[in-house]
Motif scaffolding. Structure first.
Motif, PDB file in Angstrom:
ATOM      1  N   TRP A  63       0.659  -1.156  -0.115  1.00 52.86           N
ATOM      2  CA  TRP A  63      -0.032  -0.019   0.039  1.00 52.86           C
ATOM      3  C   TRP A  63       0.853   1.234  -0.060  1.00 52.86           C
ATOM      4  CZ3 TRP A  63      -0.611   3.754   3.708  1.00 52.86           C
ATOM      5  CH2 TRP A  63      -0.064   3.787   5.085  1.00 52.86           C
ATOM      6  N   ALA A  64       0.322   2.374  -0.189  1.00 53.32           N
ATOM      7  CA  ALA A  64       1.286   3.530  -0.594  1.00 53.32           C
ATOM      8  C   ALA A  64       0.241   4.732  -0.200  1.00 53.32           C
ATOM      9  CB  ALA A  64       1.827   3.620  -2.041  1.00 53.32           C
ATOM     10  N   ASP A  65       0.840   5.881  -0.187  1.00 53.84           N
ATOM     11  CA  ASP A  65       0.158   7.185   0.091  1.00 53.84           C
ATOM     12  C   ASP A  65       0.963   8.436  -0.492  1.00 53.84           C
ATOM     13  OD1 ASP A  65       1.559   7.657   2.216  1.00 53.84           O
ATOM     14  OD2 ASP A  65       0.383   7.530   3.644  1.00 53.84           O
ATOM     15  N   ARG A  66       0.040   9.439  -1.098  1.00 55.70           N
ATOM     16  CA  ARG A  66       0.707  10.416  -1.681  1.00 55.70           C
ATOM     17  C   ARG A  66       0.183  11.757  -1.112  1.00 55.70           C
ATOM     18  NH1 ARG A  66       4.246  14.081  -3.875  1.00 55.70           N
ATOM     19  NH2 ARG A  66       3.884  14.746  -5.894  1.00 55.70           N
ATOM     20  N   TYR A  67       0.975  12.460  -0.567  1.00 58.34           N
ATOM     21  CA  TYR A  67       0.577  13.894  -0.061  1.00 58.34           C
ATOM     22  C   TYR A  67       1.104  14.958  -1.031  1.00 58.34           C
ATOM     23  CZ  TYR A  67      -0.339  12.038   4.475  1.00 58.34           C
ATOM     24  OH  TYR A  67      -0.681  11.245   5.576  1.00 58.34           O
ATOM     25  N   PHE A  78       5.232   7.498  -0.040  1.00 59.11           N
ATOM     26  CA  PHE A  78       5.700   6.630   0.899  1.00 59.11           C
ATOM     27  C   PHE A  78       5.169   5.109   0.406  1.00 59.11           C
ATOM     28  CE2 PHE A  78       7.721   9.831   3.230  1.00 59.11           C
ATOM     29  CZ  PHE A  78       8.775   9.167   3.954  1.00 59.11           C
ATOM     30  N   GLU A  79       5.896   4.160   0.178  1.00 57.75           N
ATOM     31  CA  GLU A  79       5.470   2.814  -0.096  1.00 57.75           C
ATOM     32  C   GLU A  79       5.778   1.799   1.088  1.00 57.75           C
ATOM     33  OE1 GLU A  79       6.709   0.101  -3.950  1.00 57.75           O
ATOM     34  OE2 GLU A  79       5.995   2.280  -4.441  1.00 57.75           O
ATOM     35  N   HIS A  80       4.746   0.835   1.228  1.00 62.14           N
ATOM     36  CA  HIS A  80       4.850   0.233   2.310  1.00 62.14           C
ATOM     37  C   HIS A  80       4.468  -1.192   1.838  1.00 62.14           C
ATOM     38  CE1 HIS A  80       4.648   3.776   4.927  1.00 62.14           C
ATOM     39  NE2 HIS A  80       3.662   3.947   4.234  1.00 62.14           N
ATOM     40  N   PHE A  81       5.434  -2.346   2.214  1.00 65.36           N
ATOM     41  CA  PHE A  81       4.986  -3.645   1.673  1.00 65.36           C
ATOM     42  C   PHE A  81       4.666  -4.446   2.817  1.00 65.36           C
ATOM     43  CE2 PHE A  81       8.541  -1.841  -0.720  1.00 65.36           C
ATOM     44  CZ  PHE A  81       8.340  -2.023  -2.077  1.00 65.36           C
ATOM     45  N   ASP A 289       8.322  14.221  -6.891  1.00 65.00           N
ATOM     46  CA  ASP A 289       9.758  14.832  -6.498  1.00 65.00           C
ATOM     47  C   ASP A 289       9.941  15.004  -4.926  1.00 65.00           C
ATOM     48  OD1 ASP A 289      10.139  15.009  -9.327  1.00 65.00           O
ATOM     49  OD2 ASP A 289       9.186  16.922  -9.162  1.00 65.00           O
ATOM     50  N   GLY A 290      11.324  14.966  -4.538  1.00 67.24           N
ATOM     51  CA  GLY A 290      11.745  15.448  -3.143  1.00 67.24           C
ATOM     52  C   GLY A 290      13.013  15.378  -2.971  1.00 67.24           C
ATOM     53  N   SER A 291      13.399  15.883  -2.120  1.00 65.57           N
ATOM     54  CA  SER A 291      14.855  16.541  -1.729  1.00 65.57           C
ATOM     55  C   SER A 291      15.513  15.291  -0.708  1.00 65.57           C
ATOM     56  CB  SER A 291      15.146  17.725  -1.235  1.00 65.57           C
ATOM     57  OG  SER A 291      14.240  17.978   0.067  1.00 65.57           O
ATOM     58  N   VAL A 292      14.595  14.238  -0.336  1.00 61.95           N
ATOM     59  CA  VAL A 292      15.079  13.470   0.586  1.00 61.95           C
ATOM     60  C   VAL A 292      14.737  11.962   0.535  1.00 61.95           C
ATOM     61  CG1 VAL A 292      14.983  12.513   3.224  1.00 61.95           C
ATOM     62  CG2 VAL A 292      15.164  14.964   2.757  1.00 61.95           C
ATOM     63  N   LEU A 293      15.531  11.220   0.377  1.00 59.76           N
ATOM     64  CA  LEU A 293      14.998   9.593   0.155  1.00 59.76           C
ATOM     65  C   LEU A 293      15.178   8.941   1.502  1.00 59.76           C
ATOM     66  CD1 LEU A 293      14.497   7.008  -1.651  1.00 59.76           C
ATOM     67  CD2 LEU A 293      16.836   7.040  -1.966  1.00 59.76           C
ATOM     68  N   GLU A 294      14.269   8.248   1.945  1.00 60.22           N
ATOM     69  CA  GLU A 294      14.245   7.534   3.262  1.00 60.22           C
ATOM     70  C   GLU A 294      13.784   6.252   2.895  1.00 60.22           C
ATOM     71  OE1 GLU A 294      13.238   9.224   6.991  1.00 60.22           O
ATOM     72  OE2 GLU A 294      11.898   7.755   7.358  1.00 60.22           O
ATOM     73  N   VAL A 295      14.839   5.171   3.416  1.00 64.28           N
ATOM     74  CA  VAL A 295      14.442   3.821   3.476  1.00 64.28           C
ATOM     75  C   VAL A 295      14.553   3.079   4.680  1.00 64.28           C
ATOM     76  CG1 VAL A 295      15.390   1.881   1.951  1.00 64.28           C
ATOM     77  CG2 VAL A 295      15.814   3.984   1.113  1.00 64.28           C
TER      78      VAL A 295
END
Length: 326
Positions: A63-67, A78-81, A289-295
């Motif tokens: 599932w994923a959401d987009r603000y 953000f994407e969640h498995f 787009d974004g300036s931060v990638l979080e994993v």
């Protein structure tokens, strides 16, 4: 919103950089004047989902959401498995307007009646959709959805009347509604019943055991986190991985930092954050787009559990002792 989803097969050739989804999708914040400013939440089955490391050759529930960037909100994706999927296995996916553990209302995500997460993308739902989305033309799909419904303010379930077959990337899907509330789509060029790669039928990662072994030592952890971050950075944009920071935490705590989101799972994880310029293809030609990638990486298996792009400069210090990934 609810539907029973399954796939006969699901495949995209470049599992590392491309994806194909069979999913349902719901727009929110339709009170905003411009549709381009609406948020959304989605759930379904994905193949080739940028999940790393390992030679992934299968498909998974997600599932994923987009603000959307709006006012003081810089926007995020953000994407969640949830877990591996198997061909021909139906599972109910549902979005319910429900409070999270802090009492804030948003969308609870359920799979087969099990709570899988919560998104705070807001109310004013609109434009329910169900279908396929792809970034690549050479995909293999045979997707089914039964009993697609929405529930109204009077608490009555009704057959959904939204759009179907969300297409991105020029892929040609055929589709129909064999019965009210049911949807089917398939790719005519790659026949799922003909010659097909193993990944089309849901084989799992061939390197998972090797990665899990590396996660048992601090040196191995750094190796896995570095490799994973380098792979995602190369596919999503640009950033200096040598400046990436990471911290050990719990999955639910790490995810909750972003707008109170919730996931089902309290396992130990490593959270990696790197600054740069990142972008992912969205629906209808949108770029996220974004300036931060979080994993977020499972501390035992080395598999990505969650990842996202944002321009929120929220750091990792609230989670524990932060280290440099060099």
């Amino acid at each position: 919103m609810s539907a029973e989803l399954a796939v006969g097969c699901l495949y995209v050739p470049d599992q590392s950089a491309q994806f194909v989804n069979w999913e349902m999708w719901l727009a929110t914040r339709a009170d905003r004047p411009n549709e381009s400013d609406w948020n959304w939440v989605e759930a379904g089955i994905t193949a080739g989902s940028l999940r790393a490391p390992g030679n992934t050759r299968g498909f998974q529930w997600f599932w994923a959401d987009r603000y959307k960037p709006y006012g003081t909100d810089p926007g995020s994706y953000f994407e969640h498995f949830i877990g591996w999927a198997t061909k021909g296995t139906y599972s109910n996916l549902s979005f319910y307007w429900t409070p999270n553990s802090s009492g804030i209302y948003g969308w609870g995500v359920y799979q087969s009646g099990v709570y899988r997460g919560w998104s705070g993308v807001g109310g004013w739902p609109a434009d329910p959709e169900l279908g396929a989305e792809s970034t690549d033309g050479n995909v293999m799909l045979d997707g089914y959805a039964n009993d697609w419904r929405t529930r109204d303010k009077a608490n009555q379930w009704r057959q959904a009347g939204g759009s179907t077959f969300v297409i991105q990337g020029g892929t040609a899907f055929k589709g129909n509604r064999p019965a009210q509330g049911n949807v089917r789509a398939w790719t005519p060029w790659w026949d799922c019943n003909g010659n097909h790669p193993n990944g089309a039928l849901g084989a799992t990662s061939t390197e998972s055991s090797n990665v899990a072994q590396l996660m048992k030592s601090s040196t191995g952890v750094r190796q896995v986190l570095t490799t994973t971050t380098e792979q995602l950075v190369s596919r999503l944009g640009s950033g200096n991985v040598k400046t990436a920071k990471f911290v050990r935490s719990d999955r639910d705590v790490a995810v909750a930092r972003h707008k109170g989101s919730e996931v089902y799972g309290k396992q130990a994880v490593y959270v990696v954050q790197v600054a740069g310029a990142f972008s992912k293809a969205g629906k209808n030609g949108e770029r996220m787009d974004g300036s931060v990638l979080e994993v977020v990486v499972d501390a035992a298996t080395g598999e990505i559990t969650d990842w996202g792009i944002t321009s929120d400069t929220r750091g990792l210090n609230s989670l524990g002792v932060v280290e440099l990934l060099d």
